[in-house]
Design a protein around this motif. Structure first.
Motif, PDB file in Angstrom:
ATOM      1  N   ALA A 314     -54.309  35.273 -97.520  1.00 41.69           N
ATOM      2  CA  ALA A 314     -54.483  35.700 -99.194  1.00 41.69           C
ATOM      3  C   ALA A 314     -55.655  35.884 -98.589  1.00 41.69           C
ATOM      4  O   ALA A 314     -56.290  35.824 -97.268  1.00 41.69           O
ATOM      5  CB  ALA A 314     -54.571  35.044-100.258  1.00 41.69           C
ATOM      6  N   ARG A 315     -55.977  36.867 -99.067  1.00 43.39           N
ATOM      7  CA  ARG A 315     -58.009  37.729 -99.170  1.00 43.39           C
ATOM      8  C   ARG A 315     -58.734  35.872 -98.458  1.00 43.39           C
ATOM      9  O   ARG A 315     -60.145  36.747 -98.640  1.00 43.39           O
ATOM     10  CB  ARG A 315     -58.201  38.368-100.168  1.00 43.39           C
ATOM     11  CG  ARG A 315     -59.172  39.261 -99.885  1.00 43.39           C
ATOM     12  CD  ARG A 315     -59.411  39.942-101.394  1.00 43.39           C
ATOM     13  NE  ARG A 315     -60.592  40.878-100.903  1.00 43.39           N
ATOM     14  CZ  ARG A 315     -60.450  42.292-101.087  1.00 43.39           C
ATOM     15  NH1 ARG A 315     -59.814  43.040-101.410  1.00 43.39           N
ATOM     16  NH2 ARG A 315     -61.929  42.730-100.898  1.00 43.39           N
ATOM     17  N   ARG A 316     -58.581  34.567 -99.285  1.00 43.85           N
ATOM     18  CA  ARG A 316     -59.595  34.041 -99.078  1.00 43.85           C
ATOM     19  C   ARG A 316     -60.497  34.191 -98.012  1.00 43.85           C
ATOM     20  O   ARG A 316     -60.338  33.988 -96.642  1.00 43.85           O
ATOM     21  CB  ARG A 316     -59.078  32.428 -99.364  1.00 43.85           C
ATOM     22  CG  ARG A 316     -59.582  31.563 -99.273  1.00 43.85           C
ATOM     23  CD  ARG A 316     -58.992  30.280 -98.805  1.00 43.85           C
ATOM     24  NE  ARG A 316     -58.114  29.779 -98.364  1.00 43.85           N
ATOM     25  CZ  ARG A 316     -58.558  29.285 -96.795  1.00 43.85           C
ATOM     26  NH1 ARG A 316     -59.548  28.944 -97.353  1.00 43.85           N
ATOM     27  NH2 ARG A 316     -57.480  28.427 -96.522  1.00 43.85           N
ATOM     28  N   GLY A 317     -61.710  33.716 -98.508  1.00 39.89           N
ATOM     29  CA  GLY A 317     -62.578  33.592 -97.311  1.00 39.89           C
ATOM     30  C   GLY A 317     -64.200  33.820 -98.266  1.00 39.89           C
ATOM     31  O   GLY A 317     -63.788  33.113 -99.264  1.00 39.89           O
ATOM     32  N   TYR A 318     -64.889  33.726 -97.201  1.00 43.46           N
ATOM     33  CA  TYR A 318     -66.465  33.748 -98.928  1.00 43.46           C
ATOM     34  C   TYR A 318     -66.658  34.754 -99.320  1.00 43.46           C
ATOM     35  O   TYR A 318     -66.811  35.956 -99.020  1.00 43.46           O
ATOM     36  CB  TYR A 318     -67.376  33.940 -97.610  1.00 43.46           C
ATOM     37  CG  TYR A 318     -68.964  33.023 -98.281  1.00 43.46           C
ATOM     38  CD1 TYR A 318     -69.363  31.830 -97.644  1.00 43.46           C
ATOM     39  CD2 TYR A 318     -69.706  34.070 -98.688  1.00 43.46           C
ATOM     40  CE1 TYR A 318     -70.534  31.418 -98.578  1.00 43.46           C
ATOM     41  CE2 TYR A 318     -70.456  33.459 -99.908  1.00 43.46           C
ATOM     42  CZ  TYR A 318     -70.972  32.396 -98.967  1.00 43.46           C
ATOM     43  OH  TYR A 318     -72.025  31.256 -99.434  1.00 43.46           O
ATOM     44  N   ASN A 319     -66.912  34.107-100.751  1.00 44.76           N
ATOM     45  CA  ASN A 319     -67.141  35.019-101.704  1.00 44.76           C
ATOM     46  C   ASN A 319     -67.846  34.517-102.323  1.00 44.76           C
ATOM     47  O   ASN A 319     -67.707  33.156-102.907  1.00 44.76           O
ATOM     48  CB  ASN A 319     -65.759  34.891-102.812  1.00 44.76           C
ATOM     49  CG  ASN A 319     -65.743  35.517-103.647  1.00 44.76           C
ATOM     50  OD1 ASN A 319     -66.276  36.186-104.779  1.00 44.76           O
ATOM     51  ND2 ASN A 319     -64.869  36.948-103.486  1.00 44.76           N
TER      52      ASN A 319
END
Ligand SMILES: Nc1ncnc2c1ncn2[C@@H]1O[C@H](COP(=O)(O)OP(=O)(O)O)[C@@H](O)[C@H]1O
Ligand SMILES: Cc1ncc(C[n+]2csc(CCOP(=O)(O)OP(=O)(O)O)c2C)c(N)n1
Ligand SMILES: [Mg+2]
Ligand SMILES: [Mg+2]
Ligand SMILES: [Mg+2]
Length: 323
Positions: A314-319
């Motif tokens: 998934a796109r999970r990362g720093y947000n």
């Protein structure tokens, strides 16, 4: 020191501007000689979000903010040329420390081949922050949208070091002293891959992105913008050796740091097979190692193969707004 003395102190640290700067710092605007396609980008660095007084010294704050901005020019295949720096300074920062930020700004400008042509300095009651606008020359821009099925998926350098270094700086010390020092340095002093980005553009890489938010996030950006599926091998992702040591010591999966950590400022991209072969040769010349981690396929999303199993990444990362 008043506002104008502060600006004079900043300017005194900077290397002389390049010959393409017709009107330098000191007028209402700088005037530069363009004469080619230009890439334009802005990156902000905010105390408490991107750095803390106990994670970085003032020169490190300046260098790192410059590197982060210039990294986006590298990710377009461009050469940074002109930079402006806006700075908001709270009363809690001693003047000497504020001026020392420019030791890092000046060093970075010299190292990256860009001229600082202006900026702004204001007071604030909030945290210190800076905003850096970089303009670069780019003959053949590489966007995120050009990945095509059959292309090789690659990354430069190795990943995970910045996030592991930050964990150490925030107090989670583990592993050997030398590894910790290496990781902390990796966090404080990223190297934008300017020369490699330029070569990737010249040789015909199809997509390129810099890794600020983490590999998983940037891969999803490319897959989405290009309308393709990206498949990569988990155990081919180049992880900094010290990260592996550190992650084991704190009981974490080293791959987590590489996929979701961010701020490595390496490049991730795609290229047809023949172009990738030439990129491998040029990577050795410019001193930026590259690793093939997978390939581009028809479809959508990002998929990792690890221990024979496929999983969607998934796109999970720093947000900034999901913490
Ligand atoms: N406040 C804003 N106004 C206009 N465009 C913005 C703003 N913030 C971000 N963008 C644009 O959104 C895109 C994605 O931003 P971001 O994810 O921060 O890029 P990167 O990770 O490459 O630095 C970029 O094209 C950026 O210029
Ligand atoms: C004190 C501190 N806490 C947390 C982080 C981690 N961190 C802050 S911003 C960020 C992501 C990259 O910054 P961003 O502003 O999103 O860069 P962009 O993608 O816009 O280039 C990360 C991993 C840090 N560097 N320092
Ligand atoms: Mg951003
Ligand atoms: Mg970017
Ligand atoms: Mg950026």
């Amino acid at each position: 020191m008043d506002e104008f003395a502060l600006i004079r102190a900043f300017v005194a640290k900077l290397p002389p501007p390049g010959a393409d700067v017709l009107v330098p710092i000191g007028d209402d605007c700088a005037v530069v000689e363009g004469g080619s396609r230009l890439a334009v980008t802005t990156d902000a660095a905010v105390e408490g979000v991107h750095f803390r007084r106990d994670t970085m010294s003032p020169p490190q704050v300046g260098y790192r903010a410059m590197a982060a901005a210039v990294s986006d020019i590298a990710a377009m295949g461009g050469q940074p040329a002109w930079i402006t720096v806006a700075l908001a300074v709270p009363p809690s920062w001693p003047e000497d420390d504020v001026v020392a930020i420019y030791d890092g700004v000046a060093e970075a400008a010299g190292a990256f081949g860009a001229s600082v042509v202006g900026g702004d300095v204001v007071s604030t009651q909030g945290p210190l922050w800076m905003s850096i606008t970089a303009v670069g020359r780019v003959e053949r821009p590489i966007t995120r949208a050009g990945a095509r099925p059959g292309d090789v998926l690659f990354v430069t350098g190795n990943l995970g070091g910045s996030a592991a270094g930050l964990d150490i700086l925030l107090g989670r010390r583990a592993g050997s002293a030398i590894s910790q020092a290496v990781l902390v340095e990796r966090h404080r002093r990223p190297t934008p891959r300017i020369a490699f980005g330029r070569e990737a553009a010249r040789l015909g890489a199809t997509a390129l992105d810099d890794i600020s938010d983490g590999l998983a996030s940037e891969l999803n950006e490319i897959a989405e913008a290009s309308g393709v599926r990206l498949l990569f091998e988990g155990d081919r992702v180049p992880i900094q050796p010290e990260v592996t040591e550190y992650a084991r010591a704190v009981g974490k999966d080293p791959l987590e740091y590489a996929l979701f950590g961010g701020e490595d400022y390496e490049l991730v991209g795609t290229a047809p097979r023949d172009v990738f072969a030439r990129l491998l040769a040029v990577a050795a010349v410019v001193g930026t190692p590259i690793t093939a981690i997978g390939r581009v396929e028809e479809g959508d999303g990002v998929v990792m193969r690890r221990d024979g199993k496929l999983s969607v990444v998934a796109r999970r990362g720093y947000n900034h707004f999901e913490r």
